[in-house]
Motif scaffolding. Structure first.
Motif, PDB file in Angstrom:
ATOM      1  N   LEU A 184       0.856  -1.099  -0.020  1.00 26.42           N
ATOM      2  CA  LEU A 184       0.044   0.039  -0.050  1.00 26.42           C
ATOM      3  C   LEU A 184       0.832   1.237   0.030  1.00 26.42           C
ATOM      4  N   ILE A 185       0.298   2.336  -0.564  1.00 33.17           N
ATOM      5  CA  ILE A 185       1.125   3.669  -0.656  1.00 33.17           C
ATOM      6  C   ILE A 185       0.171   4.547   0.304  1.00 33.17           C
ATOM      7  N   ASN A 186       1.080   5.352   0.880  1.00 34.48           N
ATOM      8  CA  ASN A 186       0.390   6.584   1.727  1.00 34.48           C
ATOM      9  C   ASN A 186       0.893   7.705   1.196  1.00 34.48           C
TER      10      ASN A 186
ATOM     11  N   THR B 231       5.138   2.321   0.586  1.00 33.03           N
ATOM     12  CA  THR B 231       5.754   3.673   0.283  1.00 33.03           C
ATOM     13  C   THR B 231       5.019   4.709   0.820  1.00 33.03           C
ATOM     14  N   ILE B 232       5.790   5.815   1.289  1.00 37.09           N
ATOM     15  CA  ILE B 232       5.340   6.864   2.159  1.00 37.09           C
ATOM     16  C   ILE B 232       5.809   8.141   1.662  1.00 37.09           C
TER      17      ILE B 232
ATOM     18  N   HIS C 294      -1.758   4.866  10.403  1.00 40.62           N
ATOM     19  CA  HIS C 294      -0.945   4.495   9.339  1.00 40.62           C
ATOM     20  C   HIS C 294      -1.454   3.203   8.792  1.00 40.62           C
ATOM     21  N   ASP C 295      -2.545   2.957   8.897  1.00 42.85           N
ATOM     22  CA  ASP C 295      -3.434   1.944   8.145  1.00 42.85           C
ATOM     23  C   ASP C 295      -4.581   2.531   7.050  1.00 42.85           C
ATOM     24  N   MET C 296      -4.032   2.408   5.900  1.00 45.41           N
ATOM     25  CA  MET C 296      -4.668   2.679   4.623  1.00 45.41           C
ATOM     26  C   MET C 296      -5.923   2.252   4.585  1.00 45.41           C
TER      27      MET C 296
ATOM     28  N   VAL D 244      -6.814  12.331  -7.536  1.00 44.97           N
ATOM     29  CA  VAL D 244      -6.956  12.541  -6.077  1.00 44.97           C
ATOM     30  C   VAL D 244      -6.395  11.201  -5.441  1.00 44.97           C
ATOM     31  N   GLY D 245      -5.429  11.280  -4.647  1.00 44.50           N
ATOM     32  CA  GLY D 245      -5.155  10.022  -3.983  1.00 44.50           C
ATOM     33  C   GLY D 245      -5.424  10.198  -2.571  1.00 44.50           C
ATOM     34  N   MET D 246      -4.956   9.060  -1.800  1.00 46.06           N
ATOM     35  CA  MET D 246      -5.317   8.902  -0.406  1.00 46.06           C
ATOM     36  C   MET D 246      -4.160   9.002   0.474  1.00 46.06           C
TER      37      MET D 246
END
Length: 446
Positions: A61-63, A124-125, A315-317, A306-308
């Motif tokens: 997942l990506i933040n 990824t952050i 830290h939980d997507m 638009v991303g999230m």
């Protein structure tokens, strides 16, 4: 070489979205093959086997927006702090923390944040840092921790005039020096953006200095219209709205990421779209700060990417995935909106944002993509297939379902244990810095 198998496979690749008995072959830092497990076992008999134990194998997942500097705030209560508006939240809590954050405190915050990300399947952050106590070297300190722990990171420093000219100049230099380092290093694990805080803390003079220091090296990562403070300040002091100010100052563009964008109007959305600028929504943080509901559905209808993100609220997507749908439906008074946008933001747009900075494809399992793979410990008790993957994600999974995290081809977290660090020793280090910070904030020992 690794072979990850014994699980149901979600690829996010439209050419092969789902395999009931799938596996991923990894060589070095990238995915070599994705397919049926038995076929890959025959093809790569000597690969080291990583067992998914019947779980869900999926892309990491990506933040797209978080804040490492808040990493030591869990459970913190500052004596006498009772905010009544957004500015008081910023000044009394978050700016108060970063005004006391030393380099060692920044490193401890990075350890805490990154460990939690890996534990929740975030590979990824995009971080937006502030430590106005000690600015020089802070991004390099975060970079060192990110490289040690193995997470893929895009870093920037939060330029702001809130603590005076000298600190503002230091924050510009820190951004510029780190951006130059990242450009020259050309490491696909560490990238840079040029950060800025909210517009009401940045003058046009400072914007000009930021643009000059950046010199086209990278895009900007900036908070925009999170509260009405930006709108009031821009109209009162510059005679225009926030997005127009950014346009006039050369901040917008295809590699720029705008955080929040809650109080933007349709004309501003058109500017965002026409400049190719990206936006990141942080639903839980917006609710917690009582600043409003971002018009994400309208922005996406206009074709804006638009991303999230989480704004470090969590830290939980997957938690953010759930909350986004709730706030959008509540705000629209319509229980039938937001689902497709929700999934697009996290699973497609975050990968599009990452593609502006990282070379290998992220957020997808296919040949040639980055070897960022996670296993979710999820045993469905209702039918599970490519037809309803997202429904299971929304209503069945949480970040804590993650049992194994592989980043850049390295198994960093396996069967809920970190493989390359002494978690207890690192946690003790974090605790020591937390006690120092809390003691300074509350003028007593912990």
């Amino acid at each position: 070489m690794l072979l990850l198998g014994n699980g149901q496979l979600i690829t996010r690749d439209p050419d092969m979205p789902y395999l009931a008995n799938g596996a991923v072959a990894i060589v070095g830092e990238e995915i070599l093959a994705v397919g049926e497990e038995e076929e890959l076992k025959r093809t790569y008999p000597d690969a080291s086997y990583v067992d998914a134990h019947g779980g869900i194998i999926m892309p990491g997942l990506i933040n797209a927006h978080t804040h490492i500097y808040s990493g030591l705030a869990r459970g913190l209560a500052i004596d006498g702090f009772h905010p009544t508006n957004f500015y008081e939240i910023l000044d009394g809590m978050w700016w108060n923390i970063d005004r006391h954050l030393t380099i060692e405190g920044t490193k401890a915050s990075a350890y805490a944040t990154i460990l939690e990300c890996i534990r929740n399947g975030v590979t990824t952050i995009f971080d937006h840092h502030a430590s106005f106590c000690e600015i020089p070297g802070s991004l390099f300190a975060i970079k060192d921790v990110a490289k040690e722990l193995g997470i893929r990171s895009c870093l920037c420093y939060e330029v702001s005039e809130r603590d005076g000219k000298e600190k503002c100049e230091e924050s510009i230099r820190e951004n510029a020096e780190f951006a130059k380092w990242a450009r020259d290093e050309d490491d696909d694990m560490i990238k840079a953006m040029f950060g800025g805080h909210a517009l009401f803390t940045i003058s046009d003079e400072t914007f000009a200095k930021m643009v000059e220091a950046n010199n086209g090296m990278t895009g900007f990562h900036i908070h925009v219209a999170e509260g009405m403070n930006d709108v009031y300040d821009s109209l009162r002091n510059y005679g225009t709205r926030p997005i127009n100010r950014l346009l006039n100052n050369g901040i917008l563009g295809e590699k720029t990421l705008l955080g929040h964008c809650i109080h933007v109007n349709p004309a501003e959305m058109d500017i965002i779209k026409e400049t190719g600028t990206m936006v990141v929504n942080n639903p839980e943080s917006n609710m917690g700060n009582a600043v409003g509901c971002s018009p994400v559905l309208q922005m996406m209808a206009k074709g804006i990417t638009v991303g999230m993100g989480t704004d470090a609220y969590t830290h939980d997507m997957l938690e953010s995935l759930k909350v986004f749908l709730i706030i959008q439906r509540h705000h629209a008074c319509d229980p039938d909106v937001g689902f497709m946008e929700d999934m697009t933001m996290l699973f497609e747009n975050n990968a599009r944002i990452a593609a502006k900075y990282f070379k290998r494809p992220l957020g997808v399992l296919k040949k040639g993509a980055a070897a960022d793979v996670i296993v979710m410990d999820y045993k469905p008790f209702t039918p599970f297939s490519d037809e309803n993957i997202n429904g299971h994600m929304l209503f069945g999974m949480m970040g804590r379902c993650c049992r194994t995290t592989i980043i850049n081809g390295k198994v960093l977290y396996k069967d809920r244990e970190f493989t390359e660090i002494d978690e207890d020793a690192v946690s003790a280090q974090i605790m020591g810095e937390s006690k120092k910070l809390w003691g300074e904030l509350n003028h007593r020992q912990y």
